[in-house]
Motif scaffolding. Structure first.
Motif, PDB file in Angstrom:
ATOM      1  N   LEU A 367     -14.176  -0.581 -13.246  1.00 31.88           N
ATOM      2  CA  LEU A 367     -15.038   0.566 -12.970  1.00 31.88           C
ATOM      3  C   LEU A 367     -14.796   1.011 -11.536  1.00 31.88           C
ATOM      4  O   LEU A 367     -14.802   0.194 -10.610  1.00 31.88           O
ATOM      5  N   TYR A 368     -14.578   2.323 -11.368  1.00 34.57           N
ATOM      6  CA  TYR A 368     -14.335   2.869 -10.030  1.00 34.57           C
ATOM      7  C   TYR A 368     -15.270   4.038  -9.765  1.00 34.57           C
ATOM      8  O   TYR A 368     -15.700   4.744 -10.692  1.00 34.57           O
ATOM      9  N   THR A 369     -15.571   4.246  -8.495  1.00 29.61           N
ATOM     10  CA  THR A 369     -16.395   5.381  -8.073  1.00 29.61           C
ATOM     11  C   THR A 369     -15.507   6.594  -7.818  1.00 29.61           C
ATOM     12  O   THR A 369     -14.268   6.485  -7.722  1.00 29.61           O
ATOM     13  N   LEU A 370     -16.149   7.741  -7.677  1.00 24.72           N
ATOM     14  CA  LEU A 370     -15.404   8.949  -7.320  1.00 24.72           C
ATOM     15  C   LEU A 370     -14.624   8.732  -6.026  1.00 24.72           C
ATOM     16  O   LEU A 370     -13.450   9.126  -5.923  1.00 24.72           O
ATOM     17  N   GLU A 371     -15.249   8.096  -5.053  1.00 31.89           N
ATOM     18  CA  GLU A 371     -14.582   7.888  -3.760  1.00 31.89           C
ATOM     19  C   GLU A 371     -13.336   7.013  -3.921  1.00 31.89           C
ATOM     20  O   GLU A 371     -12.296   7.263  -3.278  1.00 31.89           O
ATOM     21  N   GLN A 372     -13.413   5.999  -4.752  1.00 35.17           N
ATOM     22  CA  GLN A 372     -12.247   5.131  -4.977  1.00 35.17           C
ATOM     23  C   GLN A 372     -11.141   5.893  -5.707  1.00 35.17           C
ATOM     24  O   GLN A 372      -9.966   5.760  -5.363  1.00 35.17           O
ATOM     25  N   PHE A 373     -11.520   6.661  -6.699  1.00 37.96           N
ATOM     26  CA  PHE A 373     -10.520   7.483  -7.374  1.00 37.96           C
ATOM     27  C   PHE A 373      -9.879   8.471  -6.393  1.00 37.96           C
ATOM     28  O   PHE A 373      -8.656   8.604  -6.338  1.00 37.96           O
ATOM     29  N   GLU A 374     -10.713   9.145  -5.647  1.00 37.80           N
ATOM     30  CA  GLU A 374     -10.203  10.207  -4.776  1.00 37.80           C
ATOM     31  C   GLU A 374      -9.238   9.673  -3.730  1.00 37.80           C
ATOM     32  O   GLU A 374      -8.255  10.330  -3.365  1.00 37.80           O
ATOM     33  N   SER A 375      -9.490   8.467  -3.245  1.00 37.11           N
ATOM     34  CA  SER A 375      -8.612   7.868  -2.236  1.00 37.11           C
ATOM     35  C   SER A 375      -7.491   7.037  -2.850  1.00 37.11           C
ATOM     36  O   SER A 375      -6.801   6.301  -2.142  1.00 37.11           O
ATOM     37  N   ALA A 376      -7.289   7.165  -4.159  1.00 39.83           N
ATOM     38  CA  ALA A 376      -6.222   6.459  -4.872  1.00 39.83           C
ATOM     39  C   ALA A 376      -6.304   4.958  -4.648  1.00 39.83           C
ATOM     40  O   ALA A 376      -5.307   4.282  -4.403  1.00 39.83           O
ATOM     41  N   ASN A 377      -7.512   4.437  -4.764  1.00 36.41           N
ATOM     42  CA  ASN A 377      -7.761   3.019  -4.489  1.00 36.41           C
ATOM     43  C   ASN A 377      -8.144   2.297  -5.781  1.00 36.41           C
ATOM     44  O   ASN A 377      -9.257   1.833  -5.962  1.00 36.41           O
ATOM     45  N   THR A 378      -7.182   2.227  -6.711  1.00 36.27           N
ATOM     46  CA  THR A 378      -7.388   1.467  -7.943  1.00 36.27           C
ATOM     47  C   THR A 378      -6.356   0.340  -7.995  1.00 36.27           C
ATOM     48  O   THR A 378      -5.470   0.245  -7.138  1.00 36.27           O
ATOM     49  N   HIS A 379      -6.429  -0.467  -9.032  1.00 32.33           N
ATOM     50  CA  HIS A 379      -5.496  -1.588  -9.190  1.00 32.33           C
ATOM     51  C   HIS A 379      -4.140  -1.134  -9.726  1.00 32.33           C
ATOM     52  O   HIS A 379      -3.196  -1.929  -9.744  1.00 32.33           O
ATOM     53  N   ASP A 380      -4.024   0.127 -10.146  1.00 30.60           N
ATOM     54  CA  ASP A 380      -2.880   0.606 -10.919  1.00 30.60           C
ATOM     55  C   ASP A 380      -1.974   1.477 -10.047  1.00 30.60           C
ATOM     56  O   ASP A 380      -2.364   2.571  -9.621  1.00 30.60           O
ATOM     57  N   GLU A 381      -0.753   1.016  -9.785  1.00 28.01           N
ATOM     58  CA  GLU A 381       0.126   1.761  -8.874  1.00 28.01           C
ATOM     59  C   GLU A 381       0.540   3.117  -9.438  1.00 28.01           C
ATOM     60  O   GLU A 381       0.736   4.077  -8.678  1.00 28.01           O
ATOM     61  N   LEU A 382       0.685   3.244 -10.751  1.00 24.51           N
ATOM     62  CA  LEU A 382       1.063   4.541 -11.317  1.00 24.51           C
ATOM     63  C   LEU A 382      -0.077   5.538 -11.190  1.00 24.51           C
ATOM     64  O   LEU A 382       0.145   6.710 -10.870  1.00 24.51           O
TER      65      LEU A 382
END
Length: 496
Positions: A367-382
């Motif tokens: 689960l990610y927040t808008l801020e994490q999505f927007e800053s490209a801060n997920t576990h998935d490099e693609l």
């Protein structure tokens, strides 16, 4: 002019004491290959009145930013140059802190015999048309210049591209619709320019960059490096595509690569802002791929719905035109009938909504927040790479955009939250956001225009699933990831 393209929005009579026909340029921001401008010219000649073209730019539109503002303004500078060449009375109005836009259009409409505008079915334009039509004493006529075929020909929306493709092909086989005048000459417009002066405060800024710095934008998104708006740039990009890229479109468009070597046109932002028209792209592509020998009789009369062979003997040409016509039109038609102010998940097919009711409580692994999505801060490099491309360049590779949307659905608490995040990110950063195809592209990730897929999966149910692992197996990703790495290294952070 094809009468199927014309809609009288308020059914009011011509205002006999008016001084001019006013063309309110909103969506088709060009003069050539433009049915709305052509109709305004014909109406001015019929009424023996001056023609005035008004193009405005407010600061308060949703997701406003320096990125979007500059792109539009660059197009307006091109329009001023073209208007000077043609002797057109072109009134541009650019809102600033000291020069508010409120009431400007209503004021200049007082002296109009009639107003002609663009019948664009999305974003703020339908509402703007409705509001002005109620405030004025003359007709407000909206003209459809969205597609090759007038959208009024279709009685309903299509549930899938394969259905619309057959409808479109059958219409083409009845004969190509009349195209707008491809290029105006000064002598075509003689007698329409009577030197009426615009009110105080009209005109383009002398220094574009300094002017942009003086504005306050809600979204802090700078222009992407190397991207320029306007018709001159659009025609240059079209020429590059038809001479160097289209022959590889069928096999190369899905492979993620840097944009300069990807076999896609790059014209989507210019189509969205009306700097170029679909008719001229259609003709340029067919002329280039048939060595200038194409004509309507060369379309297949054997099998309407044949994506591979209908328009041309070139398979790549057919695939590109199917994207340009069928897949673009399905989005525009989705908005056309009702012109809703806002699209949401209630517009999805019943089978999709049933899926989501069944799976709404499924466990999400991430689960990610808008801020994490927007800053490209997920576990998935693609996924991070696709988001970085969007933020940095204002575009995203077509295949990566589908994966990007699917993963946000998988990594948010609710389907509604996923839609809200995708809408925000796309409309904030993408040059071609806020468009019918932006919304239907997002909704495709939720199952719109698609079919049920099996087996049933967590979160998605029978909605099509995509994964980064399968993408890595399907494509060689090294070139794309190196390109994204270079984008990140060229600035201090993801956000300029």
């Amino acid at each position: 002019m094809n009468e199927e393209r014309i809609r009288n929005c308020n059914q009011k009579p011509m205002f006999p004491s008016g001084n001019y026909i006013l063309y309110w340029m909103q969506a088709y921001r060009r003069f050539d290959s433009n049915h709305a401008f052509a109709y305004a010219v014909s109406l001015a000649k019929e009424q023996n009145k001056e023609l005035i073209v008004y193009e405005g730019l407010r600061c308060d539109y949703p997701w406003n930013s320096e990125r979007i503002h500059k792109f539009i303004l660059e197009g307006m500078y091109d329009n001023q140059t073209r208007a000077d060449e043609l002797g057109i009375n072109y009134w541009s109005f650019i809102e600033s802190k000291s020069n508010p836009a409120r009431g400007v259009l209503k004021e200049i409409a007082k002296n109009a015999v009639a107003i002609v505008t663009d019948d664009f079915p999305c974003f703020i334009i339908p509402e703007q048309i409705n509001k002005l039509s109620e405030k004025i004493n003359c007709p407000l006529i909206a003209v459809d210049s969205n597609s090759l075929l007038p959208l009024s020909r279709f009685e309903r929306t299509a549930s899938a591209a394969r259905i619309l493709r057959i409808w479109i092909h059958k219409e083409f086989l009845k004969g190509l619709p009349k195209f707008a005048k491809p290029k105006w000459k000064k002598e075509d417009l003689l007698g329409l320019h009577h030197q009426t002066k615009p009110p105080h405060g009209f005109g383009l800024p002398k220094d574009l960059n300094s002017f942009l710095l003086s504005l306050d934008f809600k979204e802090q998104v700078p222009p992407a490096k190397g991207v320029k708006g306007g018709r001159t740039e659009a025609l240059k990009i079209l020429k590059t595509f038809v001479t160097k890229k289209i022959q590889n479109y069928e096999t190369g468009r899905s492979q993620p690569n840097p944009p300069e070597i990807t076999a896609t046109s790059g014209l989507s932002p210019y189509l969205h802002f009306g700097h170029i028209g679909i008719e001229e792209i259609f003709q340029s592509v067919l002329e280039a791929t048939s060595q200038g020998k194409w004509n309507p009789e060369r379309m297949s009369h054997q099998k309407p719905g044949d994506r591979d062979h209908f328009y041309s003997e070139s398979s790549s040409t057919n695939h590109f035109l199917d994207e340009l016509i069928t897949w673009r039109d399905i989005g525009y038609l989705f908005f056309w009938k009702d012109k809703p102010n806002h699209i949401n998940l209630e517009h999805l097919p019943d089978w999709v909504k049933a899926n989501f009711r069944k799976h709404k409580s499924d466990t999400r692994e991430y689960l990610y927040t808008l801020e994490q999505f927007e800053s490209a801060n997920t576990h998935d490099e693609l996924w991070n790479a696709a988001q970085t491309e969007l933020v940095k360049t204002g575009r995203m590779h077509n295949y990566m955009r589908m994966l990007w949307g699917k993963k946000v659905i998988e990594w948010t608490k609710t389907y509604e939250e996923a839609f809200s995040i995708l809408e925000h990110l796309n409309n904030k950063y993408a040059y071609d956001g806020r468009n019918p195809n932006s919304y239907t592209g997002i909704l495709w990730c939720f199952g719109l225009f698609d079919r049920p897929w099996f087996p049933e999966r967590n979160v998605f149910g029978n909605v099509r699933f995509m994964s980064s692992d399968s993408t890595k197996k399907k494509f060689k990703m090294k070139s794309y990831l190196e390109y994204i790495g270079e984008l990140s290294e060229n600035s201090d952070s993801l956000f300029p």
